[in-house]
Design a protein around this motif. Structure first.
Motif, mmCIF file in Angstrom:
data_model
loop_
_atom_site.group_PDB
_atom_site.id
_atom_site.type_symbol
_atom_site.label_atom_id
_atom_site.label_comp_id
_atom_site.label_asym_id
_atom_site.label_seq_id
_atom_site.Cartn_x
_atom_site.Cartn_y
_atom_site.Cartn_z
ATOM 1 N N GLN A 161 7.599 4.529 -22.112
ATOM 2 C CA GLN A 161 7.407 3.220 -21.497
ATOM 3 C C GLN A 161 8.705 2.571 -21.039
ATOM 4 O O GLN A 161 9.800 2.928 -21.482
ATOM 5 C CB GLN A 161 6.690 2.293 -22.483
ATOM 6 C CG GLN A 161 5.367 2.829 -22.986
ATOM 7 C CD GLN A 161 4.420 3.194 -21.853
ATOM 8 O OE1 GLN A 161 4.273 2.438 -20.889
ATOM 9 N NE2 GLN A 161 3.793 4.347 -21.963
ATOM 10 N N PHE A 162 8.555 1.623 -20.139
ATOM 11 C CA PHE A 162 9.635 0.724 -19.747
ATOM 12 C C PHE A 162 9.211 -0.681 -20.160
ATOM 13 O O PHE A 162 8.177 -1.173 -19.705
ATOM 14 C CB PHE A 162 9.882 0.790 -18.237
ATOM 15 C CG PHE A 162 10.913 -0.198 -17.761
ATOM 16 C CD1 PHE A 162 12.245 -0.064 -18.116
ATOM 17 C CD2 PHE A 162 10.552 -1.268 -16.964
ATOM 18 C CE1 PHE A 162 13.187 -0.978 -17.680
ATOM 19 C CE2 PHE A 162 11.484 -2.186 -16.523
ATOM 20 C CZ PHE A 162 12.813 -2.035 -16.880
ATOM 21 N N ILE A 163 9.969 -1.306 -21.025
ATOM 22 C CA ILE A 163 9.594 -2.605 -21.582
ATOM 23 C C ILE A 163 10.265 -3.723 -20.798
ATOM 24 O O ILE A 163 11.495 -3.753 -20.663
ATOM 25 C CB ILE A 163 9.992 -2.702 -23.076
ATOM 26 C CG1 ILE A 163 9.445 -1.512 -23.863
ATOM 27 C CG2 ILE A 163 9.490 -4.014 -23.664
ATOM 28 C CD1 ILE A 163 7.951 -1.413 -23.882
ATOM 29 N N ARG A 164 9.459 -4.629 -20.290
ATOM 30 C CA ARG A 164 10.003 -5.798 -19.594
ATOM 31 C C ARG A 164 9.194 -7.028 -20.010
ATOM 32 O O ARG A 164 8.016 -6.917 -20.374
ATOM 33 C CB ARG A 164 9.941 -5.613 -18.079
ATOM 34 C CG ARG A 164 8.548 -5.466 -17.534
ATOM 35 C CD ARG A 164 8.514 -5.529 -16.011
ATOM 36 N NE ARG A 164 9.149 -4.392 -15.397
ATOM 37 C CZ ARG A 164 9.091 -4.129 -14.089
ATOM 38 N NH1 ARG A 164 8.415 -4.956 -13.290
ATOM 39 N NH2 ARG A 164 9.685 -3.090 -13.584
ATOM 40 N N PRO A 165 9.777 -8.210 -19.967
ATOM 41 C CA PRO A 165 9.052 -9.430 -20.362
ATOM 42 C C PRO A 165 8.091 -9.894 -19.274
ATOM 43 O O PRO A 165 8.224 -9.535 -18.106
ATOM 44 C CB PRO A 165 10.178 -10.445 -20.597
ATOM 45 C CG PRO A 165 11.304 -9.965 -19.748
ATOM 46 C CD PRO A 165 11.196 -8.474 -19.683
ATOM 47 N N THR A 166 7.121 -10.724 -19.679
ATOM 48 C CA THR A 166 6.150 -11.312 -18.759
ATOM 49 C C THR A 166 6.513 -12.774 -18.499
ATOM 50 O O THR A 166 6.706 -13.550 -19.435
ATOM 51 C CB THR A 166 4.726 -11.227 -19.329
ATOM 52 O OG1 THR A 166 4.345 -9.852 -19.448
ATOM 53 C CG2 THR A 166 3.732 -11.943 -18.427
ATOM 54 N N ASP A 167 6.592 -13.115 -17.233
ATOM 55 C CA ASP A 167 6.943 -14.467 -16.805
ATOM 56 C C ASP A 167 5.662 -15.252 -16.512
ATOM 57 O O ASP A 167 5.065 -15.112 -15.447
ATOM 58 C CB ASP A 167 7.838 -14.378 -15.564
ATOM 59 C CG ASP A 167 8.159 -15.739 -14.960
ATOM 60 O OD1 ASP A 167 7.946 -16.756 -15.644
ATOM 61 O OD2 ASP A 167 8.631 -15.782 -13.799
ATOM 62 N N SER A 168 5.210 -16.059 -17.485
ATOM 63 C CA SER A 168 4.044 -16.932 -17.293
ATOM 64 C C SER A 168 4.542 -18.222 -16.648
ATOM 65 O O SER A 168 4.965 -19.151 -17.336
ATOM 66 C CB SER A 168 3.355 -17.218 -18.630
ATOM 67 O OG SER A 168 2.895 -16.025 -19.222
ATOM 68 N N GLN A 169 4.502 -18.278 -15.337
ATOM 69 C CA GLN A 169 5.104 -19.394 -14.617
ATOM 70 C C GLN A 169 4.431 -20.723 -14.934
ATOM 71 O O GLN A 169 5.099 -21.733 -15.138
ATOM 72 C CB GLN A 169 5.080 -19.112 -13.120
ATOM 73 C CG GLN A 169 5.956 -17.930 -12.726
ATOM 74 C CD GLN A 169 6.126 -17.814 -11.237
ATOM 75 O OE1 GLN A 169 5.181 -17.995 -10.461
ATOM 76 N NE2 GLN A 169 7.338 -17.510 -10.804
ATOM 77 N N TYR A 170 3.107 -20.719 -14.974
ATOM 78 C CA TYR A 170 2.391 -21.932 -15.367
ATOM 79 C C TYR A 170 0.955 -21.587 -15.735
ATOM 80 O O TYR A 170 0.359 -20.658 -15.201
ATOM 81 C CB TYR A 170 2.416 -22.998 -14.261
ATOM 82 C CG TYR A 170 1.983 -22.522 -12.905
ATOM 83 C CD1 TYR A 170 0.630 -22.458 -12.557
ATOM 84 C CD2 TYR A 170 2.918 -22.145 -11.950
ATOM 85 C CE1 TYR A 170 0.226 -22.035 -11.307
ATOM 86 C CE2 TYR A 170 2.525 -21.703 -10.694
ATOM 87 C CZ TYR A 170 1.180 -21.645 -10.381
ATOM 88 O OH TYR A 170 0.783 -21.203 -9.148
ATOM 89 N N ASP A 171 0.443 -22.330 -16.677
ATOM 90 C CA ASP A 171 -0.953 -22.252 -17.103
ATOM 91 C C ASP A 171 -1.499 -23.677 -17.064
ATOM 92 O O ASP A 171 -1.183 -24.501 -17.927
ATOM 93 C CB ASP A 171 -1.052 -21.651 -18.510
ATOM 94 C CG ASP A 171 -2.494 -21.544 -18.994
ATOM 95 O OD1 ASP A 171 -3.412 -21.769 -18.178
ATOM 96 O OD2 ASP A 171 -2.703 -21.237 -20.186
ATOM 97 N N ILE A 172 -2.289 -23.962 -16.045
ATOM 98 C CA ILE A 172 -2.860 -25.300 -15.868
ATOM 99 C C ILE A 172 -4.292 -25.279 -16.395
ATOM 100 O O ILE A 172 -5.100 -24.440 -15.985
ATOM 101 C CB ILE A 172 -2.848 -25.711 -14.390
ATOM 102 C CG1 ILE A 172 -1.410 -25.691 -13.853
ATOM 103 C CG2 ILE A 172 -3.469 -27.093 -14.198
ATOM 104 C CD1 ILE A 172 -1.306 -25.928 -12.353
ATOM 105 N N TYR A 173 -4.604 -26.178 -17.324
ATOM 106 C CA TYR A 173 -5.926 -26.154 -17.939
ATOM 107 C C TYR A 173 -6.458 -27.567 -18.143
ATOM 108 O O TYR A 173 -5.699 -28.542 -18.231
ATOM 109 C CB TYR A 173 -5.881 -25.415 -19.284
ATOM 110 C CG TYR A 173 -4.919 -25.997 -20.291
ATOM 111 C CD1 TYR A 173 -5.318 -27.004 -21.164
ATOM 112 C CD2 TYR A 173 -3.598 -25.562 -20.363
ATOM 113 C CE1 TYR A 173 -4.447 -27.547 -22.086
ATOM 114 C CE2 TYR A 173 -2.713 -26.098 -21.275
ATOM 115 C CZ TYR A 173 -3.138 -27.093 -22.135
ATOM 116 O OH TYR A 173 -2.263 -27.647 -23.053
ATOM 117 N N VAL A 174 -7.779 -27.657 -18.232
ATOM 118 C CA VAL A 174 -8.448 -28.917 -18.510
ATOM 119 C C VAL A 174 -9.694 -28.588 -19.324
ATOM 120 O O VAL A 174 -10.332 -27.549 -19.103
ATOM 121 C CB VAL A 174 -8.812 -29.660 -17.208
ATOM 122 C CG1 VAL A 174 -9.739 -28.824 -16.346
ATOM 123 C CG2 VAL A 174 -9.435 -31.017 -17.509
ATOM 124 N N GLY A 175 -10.007 -29.433 -20.299
ATOM 125 C CA GLY A 175 -11.129 -29.109 -21.165
ATOM 126 C C GLY A 175 -11.725 -30.314 -21.849
ATOM 127 O O GLY A 175 -11.239 -31.454 -21.728
#
Length: 301
Positions: free
Chosen positions: A161-175
């Motif tokens: 494998q090649f390990i790289r991080p995940t860039d979660s730029q934004y998570d917009i939610y409403v509930g």
């Protein structure tokens, strides 16, 4: 306060990984205002001695074994306001990523660095006391992926494998959450998530060769990365029939928009789950969980 954790992970094919996570934080409160400052130092070193046969891999990520070191440094100041039925958290996260890689994409001891800024904003309002609470937010962050975490999710991962991080730029939610009765609670939420380099599990190619390694027989997966936008809807009901019997049911429906991959490999659109917990006495209890996972897509060469 501060926490520190060290993980060492390895396998029988020469792969090894070391990870150190250090998280100090400071909390201050004055009247209705609270200030929190969180720091994170997340260091990962991963080394792989194996490489998948080059002729069958449609990408250069697994052409050569190699070693990579990722370090994530982040600071997250956060202000909280508590005012009667309203709770507001306003903050941001500043993150610096440094990658030192050997033999990946022609990088031989080269260091690559990048700065990220993420929102950390959320709020909740008691519309009808605890019976109905509206909430919303916009949050992001950089996730340090690891070989250990990948194999905890999928033990059939090949050691190439090649390990790289995940860039979660934004998570917009409403509930909306609350209680239907004293014994029944609910939670419904809709969200829009934008991620770069999201990790997907995809089947490795199969070839009939007597010299095959144990994981080159159509029996292993690899990690493919892609930029994915996800729209999801979640619903949950929990019921306490008595002090000793609890039941819950939940479901998630999601749609995925990929960039390079033809599909969001092995990510289902529909997930359903339910649970039942029973306490017979102070020393005896039992539980059951039932899951349904919808249709998923994969491909194999």
């Amino acid at each position: 306060k501060a926490t520190i954790k060290y993980n060492r992970f390895w396998d029988a094919t020469g792969s090894e990984e070391n990870r150190v996570i250090f998280k100090p934080s400071v909390n201050l409160g004055v009247a209705d205002y609270f200030f929190k400052l969180n720091f994170t130092v997340d260091y990962l070193n991963a080394k792989f001695d194996q490489a998948y046969p080059v002729d069958f891999i449609p990408t250069s990520e697994s052409d050569l074994p190699g070693e990579s070191s990722n370090i994530i440094l982040s600071a997250n100041p956060n202000f909280q306001l508590l005012k009667e039925d309203l709770t507001v958290n306003v903050g941001a996260e500043v993150t610096y990523l440094s990658i030192l890689a050997n033999n990946y994409y022609g990088m031989d001891g080269e260091t690559d660095g990048k700065l990220f800024v993420y929102p950390k904003v959320n709020a909740s309002y008691k519309v009808v006391g605890d019976l109905m609470v509206a909430y919303a937010g916009a949050e992001g962050g950089l996730t340090q992926n690891s070989y250990r975490d990948f194999t905890n999710s999928n033990p059939f991962l090949s050691p190439t494998q090649f390990i790289r991080p995940t860039d979660s730029q934004y998570d917009i939610y409403v509930g909306l959450k609350g209680k239907l009765t004293n014994a029944v609670s609910y939670n419904v939420r809709g969200s829009y998530l934008n991620e770069k380099n999201k990790a997907l599990f995809s089947s490795n190619p199969y070839t009939q060769d007597t010299d095959n390694a144990a994981y080159v027989n159509g029996n292993s997966f690899s990690v493919a990365y892609d930029d994915i936008k996800t729209i999801s809807f979640f619903g949950e009901l929990k019921a306490d029939f008595s002090k000793n019997v609890a039941f819950g049911i939940n479901g998630t429906f999601a749609t995925y928009n990929t960039d390079l991959q033809a599909e969001a490999w092995n990510l289902p659109e529909l997930r359903l789950g339910s649970s039942l917990d029973v306490n017979f006495s102070k020393k005896w209890f039992a539980g059951a969980n039932v899951f349904f996972v919808g249709e998923r897509f994969d491909f194999q060469i």
